[in-house]
Design an enzyme around this catalytic site. Structure first.
Site, PDB file in Angstrom:
ATOM      1  N   ALA A   1      66.414  -2.258  35.896  1.00 59.05           N
ATOM      2  CA  ALA A   1      67.642  -2.835  35.329  1.00 59.05           C
ATOM      3  C   ALA A   1      67.987  -2.143  34.026  1.00 59.05           C
ATOM      4  CB  ALA A   1      67.450  -4.331  35.078  1.00 59.05           C
TER       5      ALA A   1
ATOM      6  N   THR B   1      68.878  -3.149  30.348  1.00 57.88           N
ATOM      7  CA  THR B   1      68.419  -4.395  29.711  1.00 57.88           C
ATOM      8  C   THR B   1      68.945  -4.683  28.299  1.00 57.88           C
ATOM      9  OG1 THR B   1      66.480  -3.357  28.774  1.00 57.88           O
ATOM     10  CG2 THR B   1      66.238  -4.226  31.002  1.00 57.88           C
TER      11      THR B   1
ATOM     12  N   TYR C   1      75.002  -8.590  30.331  1.00 63.75           N
ATOM     13  CA  TYR C   1      73.626  -8.462  30.827  1.00 63.75           C
ATOM     14  C   TYR C   1      73.189  -9.755  31.513  1.00 63.75           C
ATOM     15  CZ  TYR C   1      68.545  -8.608  30.755  1.00 63.75           C
ATOM     16  OH  TYR C   1      67.227  -8.777  31.123  1.00 63.75           O
TER      17      TYR C   1
ATOM     18  N   ASN D   1      60.981 -13.526  26.103  1.00 64.58           N
ATOM     19  CA  ASN D   1      60.936 -12.234  25.392  1.00 64.58           C
ATOM     20  C   ASN D   1      59.571 -11.578  25.578  1.00 64.58           C
ATOM     21  OD1 ASN D   1      63.221 -13.594  24.080  1.00 64.58           O
ATOM     22  ND2 ASN D   1      63.182 -11.754  22.800  1.00 64.58           N
TER      23      ASN D   1
HETATM   24  N1  LIG Z   1      61.281  -6.943  28.444  1.00 65.92           N
HETATM   25  C1  LIG Z   1      61.748  -8.186  28.374  1.00 65.92           C
HETATM   26  O1  LIG Z   1      61.635  -8.853  27.343  1.00 65.92           O
HETATM   27  C2  LIG Z   1      62.423  -8.814  29.568  1.00 65.92           C
HETATM   28  C3  LIG Z   1      62.807 -10.161  29.468  1.00 65.92           C
HETATM   29  C4  LIG Z   1      63.449 -10.757  30.541  1.00 65.92           C
HETATM   30  C5  LIG Z   1      63.695 -10.033  31.697  1.00 65.92           C
HETATM   31  N2  LIG Z   1      63.323  -8.735  31.767  1.00 65.92           N
HETATM   32  C6  LIG Z   1      63.614  -8.003  33.014  1.00 65.92           C
HETATM   33  O2  LIG Z   1      62.439  -7.345  33.452  1.00 65.92           O
HETATM   34  C7  LIG Z   1      62.779  -6.121  34.083  1.00 65.92           C
HETATM   35  C8  LIG Z   1      61.980  -4.970  33.505  1.00 65.92           C
HETATM   36  O3  LIG Z   1      62.248  -4.879  32.114  1.00 65.92           O
HETATM   37  P1  LIG Z   1      61.442  -3.872  31.159  1.00 65.92           P
HETATM   38  O4  LIG Z   1      61.314  -4.551  29.853  1.00 65.92           O
HETATM   39  O5  LIG Z   1      60.233  -3.350  31.836  1.00 65.92           O
HETATM   40  O6  LIG Z   1      62.527  -2.716  30.988  1.00 65.92           O
HETATM   41  P2  LIG Z   1      62.349  -1.142  30.842  1.00 65.92           P
HETATM   42  O7  LIG Z   1      63.642  -0.636  30.374  1.00 65.92           O
HETATM   43  O8  LIG Z   1      61.112  -0.786  30.105  1.00 65.92           O
HETATM   44  O9  LIG Z   1      62.117  -0.692  32.352  1.00 65.92           O
HETATM   45  C9  LIG Z   1      63.158  -0.603  33.263  1.00 65.92           C
HETATM   46  C10 LIG Z   1      62.888   0.617  34.126  1.00 65.92           C
HETATM   47  O10 LIG Z   1      63.930   0.685  35.093  1.00 65.92           O
HETATM   48  C11 LIG Z   1      64.327   2.028  35.214  1.00 65.92           C
HETATM   49  N3  LIG Z   1      65.711   2.057  35.680  1.00 65.92           N
HETATM   50  C12 LIG Z   1      66.845   1.776  34.971  1.00 65.92           C
HETATM   51  N4  LIG Z   1      67.923   1.962  35.740  1.00 65.92           N
HETATM   52  C13 LIG Z   1      67.472   2.351  36.962  1.00 65.92           C
HETATM   53  C14 LIG Z   1      68.102   2.715  38.170  1.00 65.92           C
HETATM   54  N5  LIG Z   1      69.442   2.714  38.269  1.00 65.92           N
HETATM   55  N6  LIG Z   1      67.346   3.072  39.221  1.00 65.92           N
HETATM   56  C15 LIG Z   1      65.981   3.107  39.134  1.00 65.92           C
HETATM   57  N7  LIG Z   1      65.325   2.773  37.994  1.00 65.92           N
HETATM   58  C16 LIG Z   1      66.056   2.412  36.932  1.00 65.92           C
HETATM   59  C17 LIG Z   1      64.162   2.638  33.839  1.00 65.92           C
HETATM   60  O11 LIG Z   1      64.006   4.051  33.892  1.00 65.92           O
HETATM   61  C18 LIG Z   1      62.907   1.939  33.353  1.00 65.92           C
HETATM   62  O12 LIG Z   1      61.742   2.686  33.642  1.00 65.92           O
HETATM   63  C19 LIG Z   1      64.298  -5.995  33.953  1.00 65.92           C
HETATM   64  O13 LIG Z   1      64.891  -6.451  35.156  1.00 65.92           O
HETATM   65  C20 LIG Z   1      64.663  -6.932  32.829  1.00 65.92           C
HETATM   66  O14 LIG Z   1      65.969  -7.441  32.987  1.00 65.92           O
HETATM   67  C21 LIG Z   1      62.685  -8.099  30.742  1.00 65.92           C
END
Ligand SMILES: NC(=O)c1ccc[n+]([C@@H]2O[C@H](COP(=O)([O-])OP(=O)(O)OC[C@H]3O[C@@H](n4cnc5c(N)ncnc54)[C@H](O)[C@@H]3O)[C@@H](O)[C@H]2O)c1
Ligand SMILES: [Zn+2]
Length: 401
Positions: free
Chosen positions: A86, A88, A190, A219
């Site tokens: 995603a 984010t 988002y 978070n």
């Molecule tokens: N980190 C947080 O605090 C948090 C909180 C709530 C929800 N989330 C959700 O958890 C999930 C992972 O978050 P994260 O913190 O690991 O984020 P992150 O940005 O570290 O990882 C996301 C990964 O997705 C990849 N990506 C982005 N667009 C893409 C595409 N079009 N095709 C293929 N890959 C793609 C990126 O290269 C990246 O490696 C997300 O769905 C986010 O919405 C995260």
């Protein structure tokens, strides 16, 4: 019997790598499907340091979740999908609307479309959603009970009236744990895309007979989180500033709070959702279940970095930010017997030790903040309080992703 291969989208991201680590420990083969987005991984991604990728159980497929043909490749021989890929950045989503929708909503649609129209072996889907779908969290009013105040108005922000009041009797209210049944009121593009992902997965999983678990992460922080992305991750942002000897500027009065949950707890919840049926069909919060103010977290980091510069309350704000939000964990406890194990104290110590071993990142917040100001999502700093380099110091605090 061989274990079914798990496809982890966004598998080279912060949470994806941690999930992969736990799966590899359990001898489950994994395929990491990721486009190595430059905003997260830099213009030239460096995967050399990722020991995990040398494991024979781990494969990587560089592809884009919004491209149907990439799903056709990625889903071959897959038994379960953990959909994490995603965009984010909460604030960034307000002006990169197409990009966020194409990846988050379009990517989920492409997955489900493939499952609906082609042969496959997928018997479980785990979707990473977010607490942001709630907007402002739940509050307790002494007279009215559990209440859900609406998003704060621009007028409230401008007049520094940070704390919401009871939507019925206007009396002061206290933050309370937010249960899954709370109204969903996304306050950013988002968040709207995360809610859309949820709805798509809920409806399609029923229709296709593929059990799905939807997790609303709070978070998430921890070792491995991006130190380069200026748009997300308040702990990364503060850590970079402390290491650069800069003053941390706290938004509002610094008392806004979030639920900080360590990434290893998130990965355990994901794998438990894969292993057991207890959460099938459910939408569950995953968090620490405890609120921590932004000022408190800045102080805990400062202590661990051994830095004396006191944070400044800037009075700055970002329209659309919530005041408080933390998870009610009753449902995940009863469905999966899950409880977080890493305290904030321990998690921050682990995180800071890891940060100290990473190369120093230039502070890119000036660019992120300037973008927000140019779009009217953040006011310009007050001249009387602003040091000349204030733009470099203002942090683009991540709202809850
Ligand atoms: N980190 C947080 O605090 C948090 C909180 C709530 C929800 N989330 C959700 O958890 C999930 C992972 O978050 P994260 O913190 O690991 O984020 P992150 O940005 O570290 O990882 C996301 C990964 O997705 C990849 N990506 C982005 N667009 C893409 C595409 N079009 N095709 C293929 N890959 C793609 C990126 O290269 C990246 O490696 C997300 O769905 C986010 O919405 C995260
Ligand atoms: Zn009331």
């Amino acid at each position: 019997m061989d274990k079914l291969k798990v496809l982890v989208t966004g598998g080279l991201g912060f949470i994806g790598l941690e999930v992969a680590k736990v799966l590899v420990e359990q001898k489950v083969p994994v395929l990491l499907f990721d486009n190595l987005s430059p905003q997260i991984h830099g213009a030239v991604p460096d995967l050399a340091g990722l020991g995990l990728l040398h494991s024979a159980q781990v494969e990587v497929f560089r592809g884009d979740v919004s491209k149907p043909s990439d799903w056709a490749v990625a889903l071959e021989n897959i038994g379960a999908v953990v959909h994490l890929a995603a965009e984010t950045g909460t604030a960034q989503s307000m002006y990169e609307i197409s990009r966020y929708t194409e990846t988050n909503v379009g990517g989920t649609a492409a997955l489900l479309n493939h499952l609906a129209n082609h042969q496959h072996g997928v018997s479980k889907i785990i979707l990473a959603s977010s607490r942001s779908v709630y907007g402002e969290g739940a509050y307790q009013c002494r007279s009215c009970g559990l209440v859900y105040p609406p998003a704060r108005s621009e007028e409230m922000f401008r007049s520094a009236q940070w704390q919401p009041s009871c939507p019925f009797c206007r009396r002061p209210i206290e933050a309370a744990p937010t249960p899954e049944e709370a109204r969903t009121v996304p306050a950013s593009i988002y968040a709207a895309t995360k809610l859309a992902q949820e709805d798509l997965v809920r409806v399609a999983s029923q229709a296709l007979g593929i059990p799905a678990v939807i997790y609303r992460f709070q978070n998430v922080y921890g070792e491995g989180q991006s130190l380069k992305n200026p748009y997300t991750g308040i702990l990364s942002i503060f850590s970079n500033q402390l290491r650069l000897g800069k003053t941390i500027h706290l938004y509002e009065d610094g008392q806004e709070s979030r639920d900080f949950v360590h990434v290893s707890d998130i990965a355990r919840a994901v794998v438990r959702g894969l292993d057991y049926e207890g959460a099938d069909g459910a939408t569950l919060n995953v968090g620490s279940g405890e609120p921590t103010s932004v000022a408190q977290v800045a102080a805990l980091l400062q202590e661990r970095f051994g830095v004396q510069i006191q944070p400044v309350i800037s009075g700055q704000y970002r329209l659309g930010d919530i005041r408080h939000g933390y998870a009610d964990l009753t449902a995940i406890r009863s469905r999966l017997g899950f409880a977080p194990e890493v305290s904030l104290d321990e998690g921050l110590t682990r995180f800071v030790e890891w940060v100290k071993a990473q190369p120093l990142q230039l502070d890119r917040l000036d660019r992120a903040s300037a973008e927000l100001m140019a779009r009217g999502l953040m006011p310009a700093p007050f001249p009387s309080e602003a040091p000349t380099d204030v733009r470099q110091n203002i942090h683009a605090k991540a709202a809850s992703v």
